[in-house]
Design a protein around this motif. Structure first.
Motif, short mmCIF file in Angstrom:
data_model
loop_
_atom_site.label_atom_id
_atom_site.label_comp_id
_atom_site.label_asym_id
_atom_site.label_seq_id
_atom_site.Cartn_x
_atom_site.Cartn_y
_atom_site.Cartn_z
N ALA A 441 0.79 -1.01 -0.01
CA ALA A 441 0.05 -0.03 -0.01
C ALA A 441 0.92 1.31 -0.03
CB ALA A 441 -0.95 -0.19 1.13
N HIS A 442 0.29 2.30 -0.43
CA HIS A 442 0.97 3.50 -0.42
C HIS A 442 0.79 4.30 1.03
CE1 HIS A 442 1.53 7.87 -1.39
NE2 HIS A 442 2.28 7.82 -2.29
N PRO A 443 1.65 4.95 1.58
CA PRO A 443 1.49 5.39 2.90
C PRO A 443 0.41 6.59 2.88
CG PRO A 443 3.59 6.20 1.80
CD PRO A 443 2.95 5.08 0.95
N GLU A 444 0.00 6.88 1.89
CA GLU A 444 -1.25 7.97 1.87
C GLU A 444 -2.66 7.12 1.80
OE1 GLU A 444 -0.73 11.31 -0.55
OE2 GLU A 444 1.38 12.15 0.40
N HIS A 445 -2.59 5.86 1.35
CA HIS A 445 -3.74 5.08 1.38
C HIS A 445 -4.41 4.83 2.41
CE1 HIS A 445 -2.43 3.05 -2.75
NE2 HIS A 445 -2.53 4.43 -2.90
N ASP A 446 -5.89 4.53 2.44
CA ASP A 446 -6.49 4.29 3.58
C ASP A 446 -6.22 2.93 4.06
OD1 ASP A 446 -8.71 3.67 5.39
OD2 ASP A 446 -10.21 3.64 3.74
N LEU A 447 -5.69 2.89 5.22
CA LEU A 447 -5.09 1.62 5.82
C LEU A 447 -6.06 0.75 6.76
CD1 LEU A 447 -1.67 2.85 6.68
CD2 LEU A 447 -2.38 1.61 4.78
N THR A 448 -7.46 1.55 7.06
CA THR A 448 -8.29 0.91 8.09
C THR A 448 -8.61 -0.31 7.88
OG1 THR A 448 -10.13 1.89 6.82
CG2 THR A 448 -9.06 3.28 8.64
N GLY A 449 -8.63 -0.98 6.61
CA GLY A 449 -8.91 -2.41 6.44
C GLY A 449 -7.66 -3.45 6.87
N TYR A 450 -6.75 -2.87 7.50
CA TYR A 450 -5.62 -3.80 7.71
C TYR A 450 -5.28 -3.77 9.12
CZ TYR A 450 -4.37 -3.37 2.92
OH TYR A 450 -4.71 -3.28 1.33
N ARG A 451 -5.05 -5.01 9.69
CA ARG A 451 -4.95 -5.08 11.11
C ARG A 451 -3.51 -4.52 11.49
NH1 ARG A 451 -8.47 -8.36 14.21
NH2 ARG A 451 -9.88 -9.74 13.02
N MET A 452 -2.71 -4.94 10.45
CA MET A 452 -1.28 -4.52 10.69
C MET A 452 -0.77 -3.78 9.48
SD MET A 452 1.54 -7.37 11.42
CE MET A 452 3.44 -6.99 11.66
N ALA A 453 0.00 -2.68 9.66
CA ALA A 453 0.78 -2.05 8.42
C ALA A 453 2.38 -2.07 9.00
CB ALA A 453 0.24 -0.86 8.25
N VAL A 454 3.04 -2.28 8.19
CA VAL A 454 4.68 -2.54 8.27
C VAL A 454 5.30 -1.50 7.33
CG1 VAL A 454 4.85 -4.59 9.15
CG2 VAL A 454 5.15 -4.17 6.70
N VAL A 455 6.09 -0.65 7.78
CA VAL A 455 6.99 0.46 7.05
C VAL A 455 8.40 0.13 6.90
CG1 VAL A 455 7.66 2.82 6.45
CG2 VAL A 455 5.44 2.35 7.57
N PRO A 456 8.95 -1.01 5.96
CA PRO A 456 10.36 -1.06 6.06
C PRO A 456 11.15 -0.03 6.03
CG PRO A 456 9.29 -2.36 4.41
CD PRO A 456 8.28 -1.21 4.77
N ARG A 457 11.04 1.05 5.19
CA ARG A 457 11.95 2.26 5.35
C ARG A 457 10.97 3.13 4.29
NH1 ARG A 457 17.81 4.04 2.98
NH2 ARG A 457 18.06 5.72 4.05
N LEU A 458 10.90 4.29 4.83
CA LEU A 458 10.18 5.50 3.98
C LEU A 458 10.99 6.93 4.28
CD1 LEU A 458 6.31 4.68 4.03
CD2 LEU A 458 8.10 4.43 2.04
N HIS A 459 12.23 6.90 3.71
CA HIS A 459 12.88 8.08 3.96
C HIS A 459 12.35 9.45 3.81
CE1 HIS A 459 16.84 10.31 3.60
NE2 HIS A 459 16.55 10.76 2.59
N LEU A 460 11.66 9.41 2.65
CA LEU A 460 10.75 10.58 2.29
C LEU A 460 9.38 10.05 3.06
CD1 LEU A 460 10.40 12.73 -0.92
CD2 LEU A 460 8.40 11.77 0.21
N LEU A 461 8.92 11.38 3.58
CA LEU A 461 7.45 11.08 3.95
C LEU A 461 6.97 12.37 3.99
CD1 LEU A 461 6.14 8.48 5.22
CD2 LEU A 461 6.15 9.55 7.56
#
Length: 656
Positions: A441-461
């Protein structure tokens, strides 16, 4: 808007690129006969046929293509018709040198290969539109036409003068004024301040390090210019055939295009996928690309290209061992593909890709690769009525953004070893080994449907992404974030404190004092036994974390390596593979994310698509898998009760 479902209609497309113009016409009848015997129901025509269709400027030769379209239709084979604009004919470069791209050294890239076009050239765009217009007008009503394929593997960079002019126009649109551009690029550094738009250039060769913000904008510009080329041709074919879906094939996990944005402009999302058969984690690389493509498509997608055997572009090109092509083809279906196609149908005897395998190789119809293609065709026909159009559901998401990749891909950072793609792969691999199905998923996407989200590395946020992550955790989601995230904003400007303040508050970090990258092969240890690689950070906690795992020994002794504050985890190193798998498995369990199947052997991958359970064995030795209950294996028709045995590269597709 037409969709892939409109083409498949309960089938899985099976076939690949057919380049019969490279062969005497007497082979064409043999081709379609063998295709039917192999279960091929779809071919792609015309990808590299510009010089055949337009041998001289303004001329058109469609007779050979007419015969091929008719031949395919007469044998019940649908045609994915390509616009031939990826490889202009030699006359174009000779007569119109402005259509040729230039590299960062100012050298013109000439014809003789492929993709030798400038995305910014007005002449190229005019000629590409003209041939696309004529192609679409001629075949709009042909019954064989099922899908449009625009260009091929867009991957051209251009640093030439016409590209420079378009770059300045693009920058005016993005930044508005020179003052705003100077601010965004930080041109006060090294006396780079621009006083006239004519001074602004693409990032050509410099004496020392280039401006990283300029590089970032140039990557954005390149993706946008190529997208303009795609949409211009797409709009032409849509005007003639609004009922026919349009796609283009992107390269797997390639840094050059913002594939999130590109996916929004396509009716069907397609990808080319060539894992290395000698890579012990080739299957995981395939799974990552498949998960990413499915997520971009938000449903079924198209595997446009894979290899039936060896490729020709690695230093050493090993063929796929017996059974591996079938295994990886069915893996793609398990992870959402409704089309499994290859490059190419008949292996070339001449040209740069004569050692790239084909569905019909140099060994002919009796060759092992072709016999396996026939088996794949039969397998797809058996399972298609039960799986085509069905979805894959994931409770976890891996977050990825091309702009973050571009911003981190620079020479002047703490460590050149910390590559975005490698870190993304490591985190996805840990979840894959833990048998957790993930979306990307894109970090700006709606994440509410996921129990868990992982960010390996997002240097730019971006600010929007940071707010989204905070809101996700406050809404009850579990977030695990890797090192080096939120370091810069969208203009590649380092955020105060070296990390976005919203993230520091979320994880319980008062100050990030220093980044401590590690030399290749070096490790750090924690009090809990976790071993880290590649990176570490000197963090000062603010006292609000609920759990910490401290570094042991060295300069960071006693400082937190891992922090948890509520449902938010921060990991300031890259744990070794087993440690990362165990950590993410623990967090997943706490978030209520369960493996697809309990007790799976390490070499077996399990994926659920619709109501079916795919079991994919990535090993060579026979293995038994517990599957409680009674099932029917759609590949064999056998009834399976409580346990299934898988042989070398074996697959089972179990229906309840």
């Amino acid at each position: 808007m037409p969709r892939l479902d409109d083409v498949t209609r309960g089938r899985i497309l099976h076939g690949g690129d057919w380049n019969p113009e490279q062969w005497p016409e007497e082979t064409w009848q043999e081709d379609v006969r063998l295709m039917r015997e192999a279960g091929v129901n779809s071919v792609t025509l015309g990808v590299f046929s510009w010089s055949r269709i337009e041998p001289r400027p303004g001329e058109r030769d469609f007779g050979w293509l007419d015969r091929l379209m008719d031949l395919a239709h007469d044998h019940g084979i649908g045609v994915v018709l390509a616009t031939p604009t990826a490889s202009p004919p030699p006359w174009m470069g000779r007569l119109h040198p402005d259509t040729l791209p230039a590299d960062a050294d100012g050298h013109t890239e000439l014809w003789g290969g492929r993709q030798h076009f400038s995305h910014s050239s007005a002449t190229y765009r005019r000629l590409a539109a003209a041939i696309t217009e004529d192609l679409a007008a001629r075949y709009a009503g042909h019954p064989a036409l099922t899908l449009w394929h625009i260009n091929n593997e867009y991957c051209t960079y251009d640093h030439g003068d016409e590209a420079a002019a378009r770059f300045r126009t693009w920058l005016r649109h993005r930044h508005g004024t020179l003052d705003a551009l100077n601010t965004a690029w930080g041109t006060a550094f090294w006396s780079q301040t621009y006083g006239d738009w004519a001074e602004v250039l693409p990032p050509r060769r410099t004496h020392y390090l280039k401006n990283p913000a300029q590089l970032l904008d140039f990557r954005r510009f390149t993706s946008d210019m190529l997208l303009e080329c795609f949409t211009a041709e797409r709009d032409i074919v849509r005007r003639h055939t609004p009922h026919v879906p349009v796609t283009t094939n992107v390269m797997p996990l390639w840094s050059g295009l913002d594939a999130w944005r590109w996916a929004e402009e396509q009716d069907v999302v397609s990808v080319d996928l060539y894992p290395d058969p000698d890579d012990p984690f080739g299957a995981q690389h395939g799974a990552l690309v498949q998960d990413m493509t499915r997520s971009q498509a938000r449903g079924p997608w198209m595997l446009m290209e894979q290899a039936a055997g060896a490729v020709n572009w690695r230093p050493v090109n090993r063929p796929k061992p017996r059974g591996l092509n079938r295994l990886w083809s069915l893996q793609a279906v398990a992870r959402g593909a409704d089309a499994v196609c290859s490059f190419q149908w008949r292996q070339s005897r001449q040209g740069a890709e004569k050692f790239h395998s084909g569905m019909l190789g140099h060994a002919g119809p009796d060759g092992r690769a072709h016999q396996e293609v026939r088996r794949i065709g039969a397998d797809l026909a058996r399972i298609a009525p039960h799986v085509a159009g069905r979805t894959v559901t994931a409770e976890a998401a891996v977050l990825h953004d091309w702009h973050a990749w571009w911003a981190s891909d620079q020479e002047g950072g703490p460590s050149r070893a910390a590559g975005h793609a490698e870190i993304l792969t490591a985190w996805h691999r840990a979840l894959w080994r833990a048998h957790v199905t993930t979306d990307v998923a894109h970090p700006e996407h709606d994440l509410t449907g996921y129990r868990m989200a992982v960010v390996p590395r997002l240097h730019l946020l971006t600010d929007r992404a940071a707010d989204n992550l905070v809101a996700y955790v406050r809404g009850g989601g579990t977030l695990v974030c890797g090192f080096g995230t939120g370091v810069v904003d969208e203009d590649d400007r380092v955020r105060p404190g070296g990390m976005d303040e919203r993230l520091r508050a979320l994880f319980g970090i008062r100050t990030l004092h220093e980044w401590w990258p590690l030399e290749p092969g070096a490790t750090v240890e924690t009090a809990g036994g976790l071993r880290g690689t590649l990176w570490s950070e000197e963090l000062e906690p603010d006292g609000t974390a609920d759990e910490t795992l401290a570094y042991r020994g060295g300069e960071l002794d006693g400082l937190p390596a891992v922090l948890r504050k509520g449902r938010a985890w921060y990991v300031s190193t890259l744990p070794e593979p087993d440690d990362l798998r165990n950590l993410l498995g623990r967090v997943a369990a706490g978030a209520g994310v369960r493996p697809v199947l309990d007790g799976l052997p390490d070499e077996v991958e399990a994926v659920r698509r619709g109501g079916l359970l795919f079991l994919l064995h990535h090993g060579r030795d026979e293995v038994a898998v517990d599957v409680p209950g009674t099932h029917r294996d759609l590949l064999t028709g056998a009834t399976v009760t409580d346990r299934v045995t898988l042989g070398r590269y074996g697959v089972a597709v179990l229906a309840p």
